[in-house]
Design a protein around this motif. Structure first.
Motif, PDB file in Angstrom:
ATOM      1  N   THR A  50       0.844  -1.193   0.000  1.00 19.22           N
ATOM      2  CA  THR A  50       0.000   0.000   0.000  1.00 19.22           C
ATOM      3  C   THR A  50       0.886   1.254   0.000  1.00 19.22           C
ATOM      4  OG1 THR A  50      -1.713  -1.180   1.210  1.00 19.22           O
ATOM      5  CG2 THR A  50      -1.822   1.231   1.243  1.00 19.22           C
ATOM      6  N   ALA A  52       2.626   2.164  -2.706  1.00 18.68           N
ATOM      7  CA  ALA A  52       3.481   2.028  -3.882  1.00 18.68           C
ATOM      8  C   ALA A  52       2.691   2.361  -5.148  1.00 18.68           C
ATOM      9  CB  ALA A  52       4.034   0.611  -3.982  1.00 18.68           C
ATOM     10  N   SER A  53       3.402   2.753  -6.186  1.00 12.96           N
ATOM     11  CA  SER A  53       2.738   3.113  -7.439  1.00 12.96           C
ATOM     12  C   SER A  53       2.169   1.898  -8.159  1.00 12.96           C
ATOM     13  CB  SER A  53       3.719   3.842  -8.357  1.00 12.96           C
ATOM     14  OG  SER A  53       4.832   3.011  -8.665  1.00 12.96           O
ATOM     15  N   GLU A  54       2.752   0.727  -7.917  1.00 12.11           N
ATOM     16  CA  GLU A  54       2.285  -0.524  -8.497  1.00 12.11           C
ATOM     17  C   GLU A  54       2.852  -1.676  -7.682  1.00 12.11           C
ATOM     18  OE1 GLU A  54       3.687  -0.617 -12.476  1.00 12.11           O
ATOM     19  OE2 GLU A  54       5.798  -0.602 -11.918  1.00 12.11           O
ATOM     20  N   PRO A  55       2.250  -2.863  -7.751  1.00  8.90           N
ATOM     21  CA  PRO A  55       2.729  -3.982  -6.930  1.00  8.90           C
ATOM     22  C   PRO A  55       4.202  -4.314  -7.128  1.00  8.90           C
ATOM     23  CG  PRO A  55       0.552  -4.477  -7.787  1.00  8.90           C
ATOM     24  CD  PRO A  55       0.981  -3.197  -8.445  1.00  8.90           C
ATOM     25  N   SER A  56       4.717  -4.144  -8.340  1.00  8.48           N
ATOM     26  CA  SER A  56       6.117  -4.498  -8.586  1.00  8.48           C
ATOM     27  C   SER A  56       7.090  -3.605  -7.822  1.00  8.48           C
ATOM     28  CB  SER A  56       6.423  -4.437 -10.083  1.00  8.48           C
ATOM     29  OG  SER A  56       6.297  -3.114 -10.578  1.00  8.48           O
ATOM     30  N   ALA A  57       6.602  -2.466  -7.293  1.00  9.00           N
ATOM     31  CA  ALA A  57       7.462  -1.543  -6.560  1.00  9.00           C
ATOM     32  C   ALA A  57       7.523  -1.839  -5.072  1.00  9.00           C
ATOM     33  CB  ALA A  57       6.992  -0.098  -6.776  1.00  9.00           C
ATOM     34  N   ARG A  58       6.735  -2.798  -4.583  1.00  5.51           N
ATOM     35  CA  ARG A  58       6.779  -3.126  -3.161  1.00  5.51           C
ATOM     36  C   ARG A  58       8.030  -3.948  -2.864  1.00  5.51           C
ATOM     37  NH1 ARG A  58       1.496  -7.145  -3.363  1.00  5.51           N
ATOM     38  NH2 ARG A  58       2.474  -8.815  -4.606  1.00  5.51           N
ATOM     39  N   SER A  61       8.097  -7.793  -3.798  1.00  4.47           N
ATOM     40  CA  SER A  61       8.207  -8.097  -5.225  1.00  4.47           C
ATOM     41  C   SER A  61       9.603  -7.787  -5.750  1.00  4.47           C
ATOM     42  CB  SER A  61       7.156  -7.311  -6.012  1.00  4.47           C
ATOM     43  OG  SER A  61       5.852  -7.730  -5.652  1.00  4.47           O
ATOM     44  N   ASN A 206       6.376   5.192   0.165  1.00  5.68           N
ATOM     45  CA  ASN A 206       6.206   5.394  -1.269  1.00  5.68           C
ATOM     46  C   ASN A 206       7.194   4.478  -2.001  1.00  5.68           C
ATOM     47  OD1 ASN A 206       8.714   6.641  -0.963  1.00  5.68           O
ATOM     48  ND2 ASN A 206       7.886   8.721  -1.127  1.00  5.68           N
ATOM     49  N   ASP A 207       7.346   4.655  -3.292  1.00  3.34           N
ATOM     50  CA  ASP A 207       8.253   3.789  -4.044  1.00  3.34           C
ATOM     51  C   ASP A 207       9.680   3.865  -3.517  1.00  3.34           C
ATOM     52  OD1 ASP A 207       6.098   3.083  -5.595  1.00  3.34           O
ATOM     53  OD2 ASP A 207       6.823   4.027  -7.441  1.00  3.34           O
TER      54      ASP A 207
END
Length: 228
Positions: A50, A52-58, A61, A206-207
C-alpha cells in the motif's frame, strides 16, 4: 501516557489507511509465474505494498524478482495477529499459505496489533504462537523468515517493543530465521521528516521507501546462514 495519547490521536487515520481497507474481501492472488520456488508472504499493508505506485514496486516483489522467486503475497491492509482478523482457520492467510506448499515463508506481522494492544493484551502472544505453530506443523520442510515488525512513526509506544519481543520468542520456538531492526528501517524518513519516504497518506512508504526496505531486506537475507 503522553506517548500513548499521541498514538491514539492518529489511530483513526491509521485505521483508514491500515485497517478499513482490509475489511473488503479480495480474491487470493495466484503465485507469480515462473519456474522458481514459491515464496509466501504473510503480512499487512507494508507487505501488500500500500502506497506504492504498483505492486512491482513493493519490497517483497523487488526481493522476489531479484532471486527468481514465485511470489505468493495475499497480505491484507490492517491485518495483525489479532487486529482486523476476520477469520482464524479455514480461509485465513495462514490457511491460504499452507495450501500453496511454499518453500519459504516470510512473516512480517505485528505492526497493527499495537492498535489492539490495550484490549487484546496477552491474547496477541497466544495468536502469534498459534499462527506460527500451525504454519510450522503444516509446512515442516519450509524455511521460515520472521521479520521484526515494521513501524511507521518516530513515536514508539511501549507495546512496540513488547510485540517485537513476542514475535522473536515465537520465531525462536519454530527455529525460524530472524530479521532484526526492521522497525527502524524508516527512521528519519517518516511523514514530516525533511527526507520523507512516505506516500501521500503519511502512513505507508512510497516507491522510494519500499526500494530502501528492499535494499535492507536484501542485505539481511544475504547475511543469514545459509544466505538467501
Amino acid at each position: 501516557m503522553r506517548r500513548f495519547a499521541s498514538l491514539r490521536a492518529v489511530v483513526g487515520l491509521v485505521l483508514v489507511g491500515l485497517g478499513l481497507a482490509g475489511c473488503v474481501a479480495t480474491p487470493t492472488p495466484p503465485p507469480a509465474e515462473g519456474d522458481g520456488p514459491i515464496v509466501a508472504f504473510y503480512g499487512d499493508s507494508y507487505t501488500l505494498g500500500t502506497g506504492a505506485s504498483e505492486p512491482s514496486a513493493r519490497w517483497s516483489s523487488i526481493v522476489s524478482a531479484q532471486r527468481g522467486w514465485r511470489e505468493f503475497n495475499p497480505s491484507v491492509n490492517g491485518l495483525g495477529f489479532v487486529n482486523n482478523r476476520q477469520a482464524v482457520g479455514d480461509g485465513d492467510l495462514p490457511d491460504q499459505i499452507i495450501a500453496q506448499d511454499p518453500e519459504i515463508v516470510f512473516v512480517t506481522m505485528g505492526l497493527n496489533d499495537n492498535f489492539s494492544f490495550d484490549r487484546a493484551g496477552d491474547g496477541i502472544l497466544r495468536a502469534i504462537r498459534d499462527d506460527f505453530t500451525r504454519l510450522h506443523d503444516a509446512l515442516p520442510d519450509a524455511r521460515f523468515i520472521v521479520v521484526e515488525p515494521f513501524w511507521y512513526t518516530a513515536d514508539r509506544p511501549e507495546s512496540v517493543e513488547t510485540i517485537i519481543g513476542w514475535v522473536r520468542e515465537e520465531a525462536d520456538a519454530i527455529e525460524a530465521d530472524w530479521i532484526p531492526d526492521a522497525s527502524r528501517w524508516l527512521d528519519g524518513h517518516y511523514a514530516g521528516d525533511p527526507d520523507s519516504w512516505m506516500a501521500a497518506d503519511g502512513l505507508h512508504p512510497n516507491d522510494t521507501g519500499y526500494a530502501e526496505m528492499a535494499e535492507r531486506m536484501d542485505a539481511a537475507l544475504r547475511a543469514l546462514d545459509p544466505a538467501l
